[in-house]
Scaffold this active site. Structure first.
Site, PDB file in Angstrom:
ATOM      1  N   VAL A 133      92.394  59.765  86.456  1.00 20.41           N
ATOM      2  CA  VAL A 133      91.008  59.878  85.999  1.00 20.41           C
ATOM      3  C   VAL A 133      90.738  58.966  84.802  1.00 20.41           C
ATOM      4  O   VAL A 133      91.650  58.594  84.071  1.00 20.41           O
ATOM      5  CB  VAL A 133      90.654  61.339  85.623  1.00 20.41           C
ATOM      6  N   ASP A 166      99.945  65.599  80.813  1.00 18.14           N
ATOM      7  CA  ASP A 166     100.286  65.295  82.202  1.00 18.14           C
ATOM      8  C   ASP A 166     101.710  65.789  82.458  1.00 18.14           C
ATOM      9  O   ASP A 166     101.921  66.968  82.731  1.00 18.14           O
ATOM     10  CB  ASP A 166     100.120  63.790  82.404  1.00 18.14           C
ATOM     11  N   ASP A 204      91.596  55.848  79.819  1.00 14.04           N
ATOM     12  CA  ASP A 204      91.452  54.466  80.257  1.00 14.04           C
ATOM     13  C   ASP A 204      92.239  54.136  81.514  1.00 14.04           C
ATOM     14  O   ASP A 204      93.196  54.824  81.881  1.00 14.04           O
ATOM     15  CB  ASP A 204      91.950  53.525  79.155  1.00 14.04           C
TER      16      ASP A 204
HETATM   17  P1  IMP Z   1     102.336  62.537  79.651  1.00 11.74           P
HETATM   18  O1  IMP Z   1     102.769  62.226  81.065  1.00 11.74           O
HETATM   19  O2  IMP Z   1     101.938  63.971  79.515  1.00 11.74           O
HETATM   20  O3  IMP Z   1     103.379  62.105  78.686  1.00 11.74           O
HETATM   21  O4  IMP Z   1     101.021  61.668  79.396  1.00 11.74           O
HETATM   22  C1  IMP Z   1     101.132  60.369  78.928  1.00 11.74           C
HETATM   23  C2  IMP Z   1      99.821  59.655  78.756  1.00 11.74           C
HETATM   24  O5  IMP Z   1      99.484  59.072  79.997  1.00 11.74           O
HETATM   25  C3  IMP Z   1      98.605  60.436  78.355  1.00 11.74           C
HETATM   26  O6  IMP Z   1      98.507  60.689  76.975  1.00 11.74           O
HETATM   27  C4  IMP Z   1      97.502  59.482  78.810  1.00 11.74           C
HETATM   28  O7  IMP Z   1      97.273  58.500  77.819  1.00 11.74           O
HETATM   29  C5  IMP Z   1      98.108  58.839  80.033  1.00 11.74           C
HETATM   30  N1  IMP Z   1      97.571  59.433  81.261  1.00 11.74           N
HETATM   31  C6  IMP Z   1      98.126  60.386  82.049  1.00 11.74           C
HETATM   32  N2  IMP Z   1      97.332  60.666  83.102  1.00 11.74           N
HETATM   33  C7  IMP Z   1      96.237  59.869  82.979  1.00 11.74           C
HETATM   34  C8  IMP Z   1      95.029  59.696  83.767  1.00 11.74           C
HETATM   35  O8  IMP Z   1      94.773  60.329  84.813  1.00 11.74           O
HETATM   36  N3  IMP Z   1      94.143  58.763  83.296  1.00 11.74           N
HETATM   37  C9  IMP Z   1      94.349  58.043  82.165  1.00 11.74           C
HETATM   38  N4  IMP Z   1      95.458  58.174  81.402  1.00 11.74           N
HETATM   39  C10 IMP Z   1      96.389  59.080  81.805  1.00 11.74           C
HETATM   40 MG    MG Z   2      96.351  55.348  78.389  1.00 10.75          MG
END
Ligand code: IMP
Ligand code: MG
Length: 175
Positions: A151, A101, A157
């Protein structure tokens, strides 16, 4: 068929399965003649990792790690809550994620793993939401790019629920 909290299905079970087969074929080609260690990030990536692993035609080892966030006030600041069972020194390693993300979690994990001197370190993600990226990370393999909506399903989750859905879906705004 769908849960009340679900707005619409983005990818059906059949679409996910078909795409995972394609990505598994790409990975098997790239690592032909080598042995690959898949590292799954718990808990979200477990569903993807097992589905992917079944379609790889190269020899595969699996290890898992779990991360936990420090809190809402520090986004992207994570720590390893459960470490790998074994070393990865000298091995071809593929980090397997549910979603990239902002990229903050991924960058932290790639740095932590690269400090352990693997022979190579790649990144494979089920979902990629490039529109929210804060930090550039090199995604070597991805199944789907997704829009800027939360999502769930296939490992992802909302408050620990919906990981077991076979499909990937957009949550309703009011949940
Ligand atoms: P980051 O922002 O790339 O560090 O992502 C962090 C974490 O947020 C991911 O590994 C997921 O566990 C969670 N995450 C981000 N977007 C979503 C989503 O749309 N649904 C569920 N979990 C999410
Ligand atoms: Mg999560």
């Amino acid at each position: 068929m769908t849960e009340p909290a679900i707005e619409r299905v983005l990818f059906t079970e059949e679409q996910i399965e078909a795409r995972i087969r394609e990505v598994a074929a790409e990975i098997s080609t790239k690592y032909t003649g080598r042995e690959l260690k898949l590292i799954g990030v718990m808990k979200g990536a477990i569903f993807f990792l097992t589905a992917l692993a079944r379609h790889l035609t190269i020899p595969v080892k699996i290890d898992l790690l779990a991360i936990s966030a420090f809190g809402k006030g520090a986004p992207g600041v994570v720590r390893i809550a459960k470490d790998l069972d074994d070393t990865i020194e000298g091995e071809d390693v593929l980090l397997v994620e549910d979603i990239v993300d902002t990229g903050l979690t991924t960058r932290y994990l790639l740095q932590a793993l690269s400090a352990r001197n693997p022979r190579s370190l790649g990144l494979c993600t089920l979902l990629d939401r490039t529109i929210r990226r804060l930090i550039q990370v090199r995604v070597d393999f991805r199944c789907f790019e997704i829009p800027d909506r939360f999502v769930v399903g296939f490992g992802l989750d909302y408050k620990q629920l919906y990981r077991n859905l076979g499909y990937i879906a957009v949550m309703k705004h009011d949940t």
